[in-house]
Design a protein around this motif. Structure first.
Motif, PDB file in Angstrom:
ATOM      1  N   LEU A   1      26.634 -52.980  -7.149  1.00 14.07           N
ATOM      2  CA  LEU A   1      27.131 -53.937  -6.026  1.00 14.07           C
ATOM      3  C   LEU A   1      28.361 -53.979  -6.190  1.00 14.07           C
ATOM      4  O   LEU A   1      29.005 -54.630  -7.358  1.00 14.07           O
ATOM      5  CB  LEU A   1      26.408 -55.123  -5.962  1.00 14.07           C
ATOM      6  N   ARG A   2      29.393 -53.790  -5.033  1.00 20.39           N
ATOM      7  CA  ARG A   2      30.792 -53.976  -5.389  1.00 20.39           C
ATOM      8  C   ARG A   2      30.971 -55.323  -4.144  1.00 20.39           C
ATOM      9  O   ARG A   2      30.857 -54.972  -3.006  1.00 20.39           O
ATOM     10  CB  ARG A   2      31.784 -52.787  -5.044  1.00 20.39           C
ATOM     11  N   TYR A   3      31.610 -56.197  -4.784  1.00 22.27           N
ATOM     12  CA  TYR A   3      31.975 -57.644  -4.152  1.00 22.27           C
ATOM     13  C   TYR A   3      33.372 -58.231  -4.359  1.00 22.27           C
ATOM     14  O   TYR A   3      33.235 -58.418  -5.505  1.00 22.27           O
ATOM     15  CB  TYR A   3      30.636 -58.568  -3.916  1.00 22.27           C
ATOM     16  N   ARG A   4      34.235 -58.166  -3.405  1.00 18.61           N
ATOM     17  CA  ARG A   4      35.454 -58.965  -3.991  1.00 18.61           C
ATOM     18  C   ARG A   4      36.046 -58.349  -5.045  1.00 18.61           C
ATOM     19  O   ARG A   4      35.947 -56.944  -4.999  1.00 18.61           O
ATOM     20  CB  ARG A   4      35.279 -60.472  -4.075  1.00 18.61           C
TER      21      ARG A   4
ATOM     22  N   MET B   1      22.615 -59.051  -4.315  1.00 16.47           N
ATOM     23  CA  MET B   1      22.033 -57.719  -4.328  1.00 16.47           C
ATOM     24  C   MET B   1      20.634 -57.744  -3.796  1.00 16.47           C
ATOM     25  O   MET B   1      20.115 -57.013  -2.782  1.00 16.47           O
ATOM     26  CB  MET B   1      21.968 -57.228  -5.696  1.00 16.47           C
ATOM     27  N   GLY B   2      20.154 -59.106  -3.948  1.00 15.06           N
ATOM     28  CA  GLY B   2      18.392 -59.148  -3.385  1.00 15.06           C
ATOM     29  C   GLY B   2      18.680 -59.262  -1.973  1.00 15.06           C
ATOM     30  O   GLY B   2      17.365 -59.155  -1.353  1.00 15.06           O
ATOM     31  N   HIS B   3      19.816 -59.707  -1.130  1.00 15.83           N
ATOM     32  CA  HIS B   3      19.527 -59.590   0.298  1.00 15.83           C
ATOM     33  C   HIS B   3      19.279 -58.131   0.783  1.00 15.83           C
ATOM     34  O   HIS B   3      18.936 -58.179   1.885  1.00 15.83           O
ATOM     35  CB  HIS B   3      21.026 -60.257   0.588  1.00 15.83           C
ATOM     36  N   ALA B   4      19.829 -57.289  -0.076  1.00 14.09           N
ATOM     37  CA  ALA B   4      19.766 -55.728   0.668  1.00 14.09           C
ATOM     38  C   ALA B   4      18.450 -54.844   0.151  1.00 14.09           C
ATOM     39  O   ALA B   4      18.032 -54.309   0.530  1.00 14.09           O
ATOM     40  CB  ALA B   4      21.318 -55.102   0.312  1.00 14.09           C
ATOM     41  N   VAL B   5      18.254 -55.243  -1.300  1.00 16.62           N
ATOM     42  CA  VAL B   5      17.330 -54.458  -2.019  1.00 16.62           C
ATOM     43  C   VAL B   5      16.960 -54.951  -3.266  1.00 16.62           C
ATOM     44  O   VAL B   5      17.573 -56.043  -4.005  1.00 16.62           O
ATOM     45  CB  VAL B   5      18.184 -53.128  -2.438  1.00 16.62           C
ATOM     46  N   ASP B   6      15.708 -54.888  -3.629  1.00 13.31           N
ATOM     47  CA  ASP B   6      15.065 -55.285  -4.690  1.00 13.31           C
ATOM     48  C   ASP B   6      15.020 -53.932  -5.861  1.00 13.31           C
ATOM     49  O   ASP B   6      14.267 -53.111  -5.705  1.00 13.31           O
ATOM     50  CB  ASP B   6      13.320 -55.671  -4.533  1.00 13.31           C
TER      51      ASP B   6
ATOM     52  N   MET C   1      24.893 -65.032  -9.233  1.00  8.82           N
ATOM     53  CA  MET C   1      25.230 -64.748  -7.777  1.00  8.82           C
ATOM     54  C   MET C   1      25.406 -63.495  -7.418  1.00  8.82           C
ATOM     55  O   MET C   1      24.858 -63.150  -6.075  1.00  8.82           O
ATOM     56  CB  MET C   1      26.883 -65.662  -7.518  1.00  8.82           C
ATOM     57  N   LEU C   2      25.955 -62.682  -8.041  1.00  3.41           N
ATOM     58  CA  LEU C   2      25.860 -61.186  -7.663  1.00  3.41           C
ATOM     59  C   LEU C   2      24.392 -60.510  -7.463  1.00  3.41           C
ATOM     60  O   LEU C   2      23.950 -59.594  -6.509  1.00  3.41           O
ATOM     61  CB  LEU C   2      26.762 -60.296  -8.412  1.00  3.41           C
ATOM     62  N   ARG C   3      23.517 -61.006  -8.603  1.00  4.22           N
ATOM     63  CA  ARG C   3      22.159 -60.546  -8.612  1.00  4.22           C
ATOM     64  C   ARG C   3      21.524 -61.098  -7.170  1.00  4.22           C
ATOM     65  O   ARG C   3      20.622 -60.156  -6.656  1.00  4.22           O
ATOM     66  CB  ARG C   3      21.368 -61.105  -9.553  1.00  4.22           C
ATOM     67  N   ASN C   4      21.637 -62.456  -6.717  1.00  5.29           N
ATOM     68  CA  ASN C   4      21.295 -62.810  -5.472  1.00  5.29           C
ATOM     69  C   ASN C   4      21.502 -62.194  -4.399  1.00  5.29           C
ATOM     70  O   ASN C   4      20.903 -61.674  -3.477  1.00  5.29           O
ATOM     71  CB  ASN C   4      21.364 -64.294  -5.470  1.00  5.29           C
TER      72      ASN C   4
ATOM     73  N   TYR D   1      28.866 -55.357 -10.158  1.00  6.60           N
ATOM     74  CA  TYR D   1      27.892 -55.519 -10.706  1.00  6.60           C
ATOM     75  C   TYR D   1      27.079 -54.334 -10.958  1.00  6.60           C
ATOM     76  O   TYR D   1      26.519 -53.980  -9.732  1.00  6.60           O
ATOM     77  CB  TYR D   1      27.255 -56.860 -10.181  1.00  6.60           C
ATOM     78  N   VAL D   2      26.390 -53.969 -11.890  1.00 12.62           N
ATOM     79  CA  VAL D   2      25.604 -52.960 -12.258  1.00 12.62           C
ATOM     80  C   VAL D   2      24.060 -53.572 -12.592  1.00 12.62           C
ATOM     81  O   VAL D   2      24.113 -54.015 -13.970  1.00 12.62           O
ATOM     82  CB  VAL D   2      26.222 -51.765 -13.072  1.00 12.62           C
ATOM     83  N   TYR D   3      23.106 -53.335 -11.932  1.00 12.00           N
ATOM     84  CA  TYR D   3      22.127 -53.753 -12.575  1.00 12.00           C
ATOM     85  C   TYR D   3      20.900 -52.440 -12.924  1.00 12.00           C
ATOM     86  O   TYR D   3      20.939 -51.333 -12.356  1.00 12.00           O
ATOM     87  CB  TYR D   3      21.037 -54.369 -11.216  1.00 12.00           C
ATOM     88  N   TYR D   4      20.481 -52.600 -14.115  1.00 13.59           N
ATOM     89  CA  TYR D   4      19.571 -51.476 -14.683  1.00 13.59           C
ATOM     90  C   TYR D   4      18.247 -52.137 -14.712  1.00 13.59           C
ATOM     91  O   TYR D   4      17.828 -53.053 -15.341  1.00 13.59           O
ATOM     92  CB  TYR D   4      19.978 -51.188 -16.134  1.00 13.59           C
ATOM     93  N   ALA D   5      17.430 -51.243 -14.206  1.00  9.04           N
ATOM     94  CA  ALA D   5      15.853 -51.868 -13.982  1.00  9.04           C
ATOM     95  C   ALA D   5      15.218 -51.744 -15.284  1.00  9.04           C
ATOM     96  O   ALA D   5      15.816 -51.334 -16.402  1.00  9.04           O
ATOM     97  CB  ALA D   5      15.108 -50.951 -12.867  1.00  9.04           C
TER      98      ALA D   5
END
Length: 476
Positions: free
Chosen positions: A386-389, A434-439, A429-432, A393-397
């Motif tokens: 996720l790129r924001y401002r 991201m959750g608006h768009a994708v799990d 904040m960034l994980r939340n 943020y890079v999420y690894y499952a």
């Protein structure tokens, strides 16, 4: 007042062009006069990203405006074949001529991608099956084709450079015949080159441009993240280089960028010669970037800037001159094309969905976020960026630690804040967000489930390991 009249559109698409290796994006060495002119006469997007740092998923999203988890074109063996509506379908159904020349990296000939005609197309290898070995991610096997990357570098010709010359030749020929022929509805021409995709060997005249140049060195810091360490063992290109070879390879890459720029120049001059330039918009983009040894990686497949940040620029009627810093994605191309030729695109329900670049130019959105995903070879889990401002943020499952970078303070991504206690609130904040768009956990499970079914359909693990592998897609 902006000019919103419909216009023709040429989309120039390259393969593996890292955003930073372009003059207009600040590279002091890169010679890209044609791209620099397009950027100067129009809008250059300083925060453009690919929806996936690998060809096949990125191009499916480029065609449809959908995210990777929506197309389910997860990997290099799960291509677009017309299963979702594309902007090409919409243009054709509305009577707009829409033609491709060059690399598509869709499944195979005979599928309906939406184009009226596909000239000099490049589809997936293995008769549309693609690179199937990347489906094997649990466990991740060894990959034995990385040595060739370091053996084919420097000055010289390849099947890819010859192919790109044919692409520019066919584009010039098409424009001379059709640029001013269609009077009732604007046309769209998709001109797609392979350069600067490896092999990092370029025609000698372009290599000589950089032979004595000091190519900026990449960030050399090796990854400390456990997933990235595993991926570095899989994509172990750098093991086969020494410092001299790295320099030759980088100069070959820069030469390919200039070779690409020169091919685009030929097409632009042909457009001008036809008298159709004033009625035609031009867009330039690349499907993803190239690491060039940064952080120990070559090629793509990771979420560092050199792999996911792409050049994106547009000029033409109604496109103002300037730099736009709104985060944008190749998914935005689908609605942009429709708006350019005069169609009304479907409105985006959410800010991260496909939006016309014209609207973003008129009304910049610094608080917009965009996504990128990776579910292909070498990765033991799904990866979502996720790129924001100022934040990446890079999420690894599957329970792996996240990465966090402040790109304003740390543009080379040397300071991973993924485990910093001081930045826990930013990560939450960034994980939340991201959750608006994708799990990302659910998406990772979906990708593995689809790939497991495909592995079985293709005959199982042993059958895949026995199938032909390749370092890059052959021409023809």
């Amino acid at each position: 007042m902006p000019d919103h009249r419909p216009s023709n559109l040429i989309i120039f698409c390259s393969d593996e062009h890292a955003r930073r290796v372009t003059g207009c994006y600040g590279d002091p060495v890169a010679r890209t006069p044609t791209l620099d002119t397009i950027a100067r006469l129009g809008t250059r997007f300083s925060n453009a990203y690919t929806p996936s740092p690998i060809c096949v998923p990125a191009r499916a999203s480029l065609a449809t405006g959908l995210q990777v988890h929506e197309t389910r074109c997860w990997s290099s063996a799960e291509p677009y074949h017309g299963q979702h509506e594309s902007w090409m379908h919409r243009l054709r159904e509305a009577g707009h001529p829409v033609v491709s020349i060059g690399k598509l990296h869709f499944r195979r000939a005979g599928d309906d991608h939406g184009f009226d005609e596909e000239i000099e197309p490049m589809y997936l290898a293995n008769d549309g099956a693609g690179w199937v070995q990347g489906l094997l991610r649990d466990p991740v096997p060894a990959y034995d084709d990385t040595k060739a990357f370091s053996e084919d570098i420097g000055p010289g010709e390849t099947e890819y450079t010859e192919y790109d010359r044919r692409v520019s030749h066919e584009a010039v020929k098409w424009l001379k015949k059709y640029a001013t022929k269609f009077k009732t509805r604007p046309w769209c021409l998709f001109v797609s080159f392979v350069s600067p995709h490896y092999p990092l060997k370029c025609p000698e005249a372009y290599y000589r441009l950089y032979e004595r140049a000091e190519i900026p060195g990449p960030a050399a810091q090796p990854p400390e993240h456990d997933v990235l360490q595993q991926m570095a063992q899989f994509w172990n290109y750098d093991d086969h280089f020494d410092d001299g070879m790295r320099d030759v390879a980088r100069k070959g890459y820069y030469g390919l960028v200039s070779f690409l720029d020169d091919n685009i120049r030929r097409v632009m001059e042909a457009l001008e010669d036809t008298g159709g330039a004033r009625d035609t918009s031009v867009m330039y983009l690349s499907d993803h970037g190239e690491m060039l040894g940064s952080h120990g990686f070559w090629a793509k497949s990771v979420m560092y800037e050199d792999a996911v940040a792409v050049p994106l620029m547009m000029m033409g009627p109604g496109i103002g001159e300037g730099i736009n810093s709104t985060p944008v994605s190749l998914t935005d191309v689908a609605t942009t094309v429709q708006q350019t030729v005069g169609l009304e695109p479907k409105p985006a329900r959410e800010p991260w969905m496909s939006r016309p670049l014209q609207d973003i130019i008129s009304d910049p959105e610094p608080d917009r976020f965009i996504l990128s995903e990776y579910h292909d070879g070498g990765s033991p889990c799904g990866i979502t960026m996720l790129r924001y401002r100022e934040w990446k943020y890079v999420y690894y499952a599957n329970g792996h630690a996240a990465q966090l970078f402040n790109l304003d303070d740390d543009p080379q991504e040397l300071n991973d804040l993924g485990r910093s206690r001081e930045h826990e609130r930013q990560r939450d904040m960034l994980r939340n967000l991201m959750g608006h768009a994708v799990d990302p956990e659910s998406v990772s499970r979906d990708a593995f489930a689809d790939q497991k079914m495909l592995i079985e359909k293709l005959g199982g693990v042993d059958a895949l390991l026995a199938m032909k592998s390749f370092g890059h897609t052959p021409v023809g």
